[in-house]
Design an enzyme around this catalytic site. Sequence first.
Site, mmCIF file in Angstrom:
data_model
loop_
_atom_site.group_PDB
_atom_site.id
_atom_site.type_symbol
_atom_site.label_atom_id
_atom_site.label_comp_id
_atom_site.label_asym_id
_atom_site.label_seq_id
_atom_site.Cartn_x
_atom_site.Cartn_y
_atom_site.Cartn_z
ATOM 1 N N HIS A 180 17.694 -11.733 -61.497
ATOM 2 C CA HIS A 180 18.371 -12.948 -61.042
ATOM 3 C C HIS A 180 19.560 -13.357 -61.872
ATOM 4 O O HIS A 180 20.198 -14.363 -61.571
ATOM 5 C CB HIS A 180 17.388 -14.117 -61.018
ATOM 6 C CG HIS A 180 16.503 -14.125 -59.827
ATOM 7 N ND1 HIS A 180 16.834 -14.775 -58.666
ATOM 8 C CD2 HIS A 180 15.309 -13.545 -59.607
ATOM 9 C CE1 HIS A 180 15.873 -14.603 -57.791
ATOM 10 N NE2 HIS A 180 14.932 -13.859 -58.325
ATOM 11 N N LYS A 238 23.805 -28.977 -57.721
ATOM 12 C CA LYS A 238 23.090 -27.813 -58.252
ATOM 13 C C LYS A 238 22.756 -28.134 -59.700
ATOM 14 O O LYS A 238 23.171 -29.167 -60.214
ATOM 15 C CB LYS A 238 23.950 -26.557 -58.161
ATOM 16 C CG LYS A 238 25.360 -26.716 -58.747
ATOM 17 C CD LYS A 238 26.218 -25.474 -58.565
ATOM 18 C CE LYS A 238 26.679 -25.277 -57.126
ATOM 19 N NZ LYS A 238 26.378 -23.949 -56.604
ATOM 20 N N ARG A 239 22.000 -27.252 -60.388
ATOM 21 C CA ARG A 239 21.743 -27.506 -61.793
ATOM 22 C C ARG A 239 23.066 -27.677 -62.553
ATOM 23 O O ARG A 239 24.069 -27.055 -62.213
ATOM 24 C CB ARG A 239 20.944 -26.347 -62.400
ATOM 25 C CG ARG A 239 19.483 -26.354 -62.008
ATOM 26 C CD ARG A 239 18.774 -27.626 -62.400
ATOM 27 N NE ARG A 239 18.486 -27.685 -63.816
ATOM 28 C CZ ARG A 239 17.289 -27.478 -64.349
ATOM 29 N NH1 ARG A 239 16.241 -27.227 -63.587
ATOM 30 N NH2 ARG A 239 17.111 -27.548 -65.656
ATOM 31 N N LYS A 254 28.434 -23.057 -64.090
ATOM 32 C CA LYS A 254 28.635 -23.570 -62.737
ATOM 33 C C LYS A 254 29.872 -24.479 -62.655
ATOM 34 O O LYS A 254 30.293 -24.876 -61.579
ATOM 35 C CB LYS A 254 27.379 -24.294 -62.255
ATOM 36 C CG LYS A 254 26.202 -23.350 -61.979
ATOM 37 C CD LYS A 254 24.969 -24.119 -61.522
ATOM 38 C CE LYS A 254 23.734 -23.252 -61.319
ATOM 39 N NZ LYS A 254 23.627 -22.654 -59.974
ATOM 40 N N THR A 304 22.343 -20.022 -53.515
ATOM 41 C CA THR A 304 21.785 -20.194 -52.183
ATOM 42 C C THR A 304 22.243 -21.530 -51.613
ATOM 43 O O THR A 304 22.264 -21.709 -50.398
ATOM 44 C CB THR A 304 20.239 -20.152 -52.199
ATOM 45 O OG1 THR A 304 19.772 -20.993 -53.261
ATOM 46 C CG2 THR A 304 19.743 -18.734 -52.409
ATOM 47 N N LYS A 339 23.232 -22.839 -47.674
ATOM 48 C CA LYS A 339 22.699 -24.031 -47.002
ATOM 49 C C LYS A 339 23.835 -24.939 -46.529
ATOM 50 O O LYS A 339 23.786 -25.499 -45.437
ATOM 51 C CB LYS A 339 21.754 -24.787 -47.947
ATOM 52 C CG LYS A 339 20.504 -23.985 -48.297
ATOM 53 C CD LYS A 339 19.592 -24.746 -49.258
ATOM 54 C CE LYS A 339 19.529 -24.094 -50.609
ATOM 55 N NZ LYS A 339 18.707 -24.832 -51.581
HETATM 56 C C1 LIG Z 1 19.213 -24.576 -52.964
HETATM 57 C C2 LIG Z 1 18.801 -25.399 -54.091
HETATM 58 C C3 LIG Z 1 19.214 -25.062 -55.393
HETATM 59 C C4 LIG Z 1 20.118 -23.890 -55.686
HETATM 60 O O1 LIG Z 1 21.451 -24.299 -55.557
HETATM 61 P P1 LIG Z 1 22.681 -23.387 -56.066
HETATM 62 O O2 LIG Z 1 23.854 -24.117 -55.515
HETATM 63 O O3 LIG Z 1 22.508 -22.047 -55.410
HETATM 64 O O4 LIG Z 1 22.632 -23.339 -57.518
HETATM 65 C C5 LIG Z 1 18.792 -25.857 -56.440
HETATM 66 N N1 LIG Z 1 18.012 -26.930 -56.231
HETATM 67 C C6 LIG Z 1 17.600 -27.292 -54.995
HETATM 68 C C7 LIG Z 1 16.742 -28.496 -54.841
HETATM 69 C C8 LIG Z 1 17.971 -26.533 -53.880
HETATM 70 O O5 LIG Z 1 17.549 -26.893 -52.666
#
Ligand SMILES: *Cc1c(COP(=O)(O)O)cnc(C)c1O
Length: 815
Positions: A357, A545-546, A551, A653, A657
């Site tokens: 990952h 995101k985190r 990032k 991911t 979304k």
């Molecule tokens: C999809 C998702 C992530 C991952 O987000 P990235 O933009 O790919 O880092 C992290 N936390 C939650 C709650 C998510 O639904």
Amino acid sequence: MFSDKNSFKDAYLEKYAEIKGKSIEEGTLWDKYHTLVVLLKEEISLCRAFTNYTADQKQPAKQVYYFSMEFLIGKLLNNYLINIGIQTIVHEGLAELNIDLQELIAQESDAGLGNGGLGRLAACFLDSMAFLGVVGHGNGIRYKYGLFEQKIVNGHQTEIADHWLKNGYPWETRKPDKAIVVKFKGNIRVERVQGRLIFHHENYEPVLAVPYDIPIFSYENPFLINNLRLWSAEPLSSELDLALFNQGNFTQALSYKSEVEAISYILYPEDSNHAGRELRLKQEYFFVAAGLGAIVRSYKKRNGTLKDFSQGVAIHINDTHPALCIPELMRIFIDEEGMDWEESWNITVDAISYTNHTIMPEALEKWPVSLLKNLLPRIYMIIEEIDRRFKEKLLRRFFNCEELLRSTPVMREGQICMANLAIIGSHSINGVARLHTEILKQHVFKDFHRIFGYKFTNLTNGVNHRRFLLTANPALSELVTEAIGPGWKTNANELKKLHNYQEDASFLEQLGKVKYQNKQRLALMIQEKQGIYLDPHSLYDVHVKRIHAYKRQLLNVFKVMDLYNRLQRDPEAVQGSYSFIFGGKAAPGYHYAKSIIKLIHDLAQKINKDQRMKEKLRVVFLENFNVSLAERIYPAADLSEQISTASKEASGTGNMKFMMNGALTLGTLDGANVEIKEAVGDEHIFIFGLTAGEVIEYNRNRSYKSWDEYHTNPRLKKILEQLNSNYLLENAQEFRAIYDSLLLYNDEFYVLKDFESYMRTFEEASKIYLNQDMWLKSSLHNIAESGVFSSDRTIREYAHQVWRARCRRIEEKEE
Ligand SMILES: *Cc1c(COP(=O)(O)O)cnc(C)c1O
């Protein structure tokens, strides 16, 4: 299953009376929620009994076990009602009892047993496996406390324990009869019996692993139910602690109890960071040993022998956290089943597959030999032997192998490298996006690729479109279904049919309305929580995101600062109106990330207070980003910020979304952004910045000088000066570490380097947003092309290429 709302209502009332023993009017919302979940579980397990019956008639399917330290499943109720196909019946039936389904949904804890992307991926995979009819089980830890709840106090993140089990969790079923004893520490006594070495583990500390099962209901197929098994650590009430109690040694007995319970007490909140603590290693071995123990036991019960184990069982390890599966399976085969090394090894490698990952060096797991040896003495011996045999093979197979011997062994410099163990001990290694897999092959695991080229494969991540589109965005789902029919729910590729509406003005208008409604819904929620109103007519630019340096939330902050600076000088400098939405948790010990949150907060305060900006700029930081909040945010976004330093984000991911919900991506050529760009074409995505190749080259030749950017770009210079003064805050020291990372330490993540192209590309995007017709066409185009990012596609690839497992659903269709 219930055929109409009346049969549901009757069953619900009956169940309520049975388990609550009081009238509905006296019941709390929790009582009503609890009853609904129990009822669903029972109804479905009736269907399951039927499945087991029919499945036995045919050839038994291969069992896939997905081992993951994290499962970020979020709330289940609404998703399950949709999967079972009774959402309307239940909603209407409850309404007649004066119960609001939404209120019951709100009762459920958001199961946050994961940090972010990796854990959420595992949850999406469970859904897709169930949907496709792969017999797949999740295997993980039932943490008493999930990921902390984030509260922002005066701009500072504070962490509150996530006590998600406090009211009970009705989806789970405790299975004490399926418990497994896991052994730590102690010593190994070796005995020679008839020329064979026998290993006895003595004086160990036993821990009882008790499973809790959560059913995974598949979409539109009540006969396929998979299982998520989470293990809880409990003291073994054996002679050991009784003896201690009897001797009056209470403290020792109590300390044993609390030491044991600590194992499944809390999820480590570090994302992309390996801390190397003993408790973490205990957690890893705990759920590996428990999971494998149960798998082998049930396999033997069904088959008698373990000879064909890898034909009936596939074991997948989600990152290296479960990599101890390799030596543990060897231990079971050799020590418990009396098999020889060669045979055990062949079966182990054939059964296990591994997903990488991350390429971030700080996230690659390494354990000190001394720690592992003490905690898991027998596992350590097996790892040593794996390493010895591997090196021996290298020497035999390769002529000049000094380089290989330096980079590939499991044991290096007093450390055990878990990725090396995972690669050597599995038959398949995959990256999570095409670019990521290429970087693994050409850089991170270049030498392994020379040795085991055949093991490497790419499986680009996906997300569960039934959760993040069908469930999370009912308005858009309805519009899509009206246009192209419901087939997209089971085959996401059918979203391509939306291309037929590219020139349909009235469809585009409705698409715009849906987005507007979703934005309004989010705006009201934010206003209620934080007292800031984001005009739904403004462009919602979303970065959730985190929080992590790679990032690059910081780059986005600089963008906002720059826009603000220019607007102060000239109110006409920037056209349009913008809402910048940030969200995400920082690891509690990650001070840099925490000061980024503080920075966003302080900037937001300054801008939101400035009356002149009222129609132009708004900034918010949303507290406690979790799955439930994510389901609100993605549908309301216009612009999706995916701006990681190229090469650093394995896939992402969130990007998928957002895309499914019609947001346009503003991003670097990193992770799956590359494939999103290919899917939608250059006109429907905004790409900027250094490429992965350029970043890797700069890292190598060290020719980048961040001071040059500072001196040549006056806009950037101004921002940096503001950061280093009391412009935002009385205490200028607060952001000193950020400033220093950029100039003193030469900007490791190329924030300054990419600033100019980021600004240019953002401005391009905002210009297009002013032309709503053009924007909506692009938005539709993104939705139409998002089908390939459904985790159904990913799981089909895993099943065929890695697990060699059947997708029963397709076969049934073909029959
Ligand atoms: C999809 C998702 C992530 C991952 O987000 P990235 O933009 O790919 O880092 C992290 N936390 C939650 C709650 C998510 O639904």
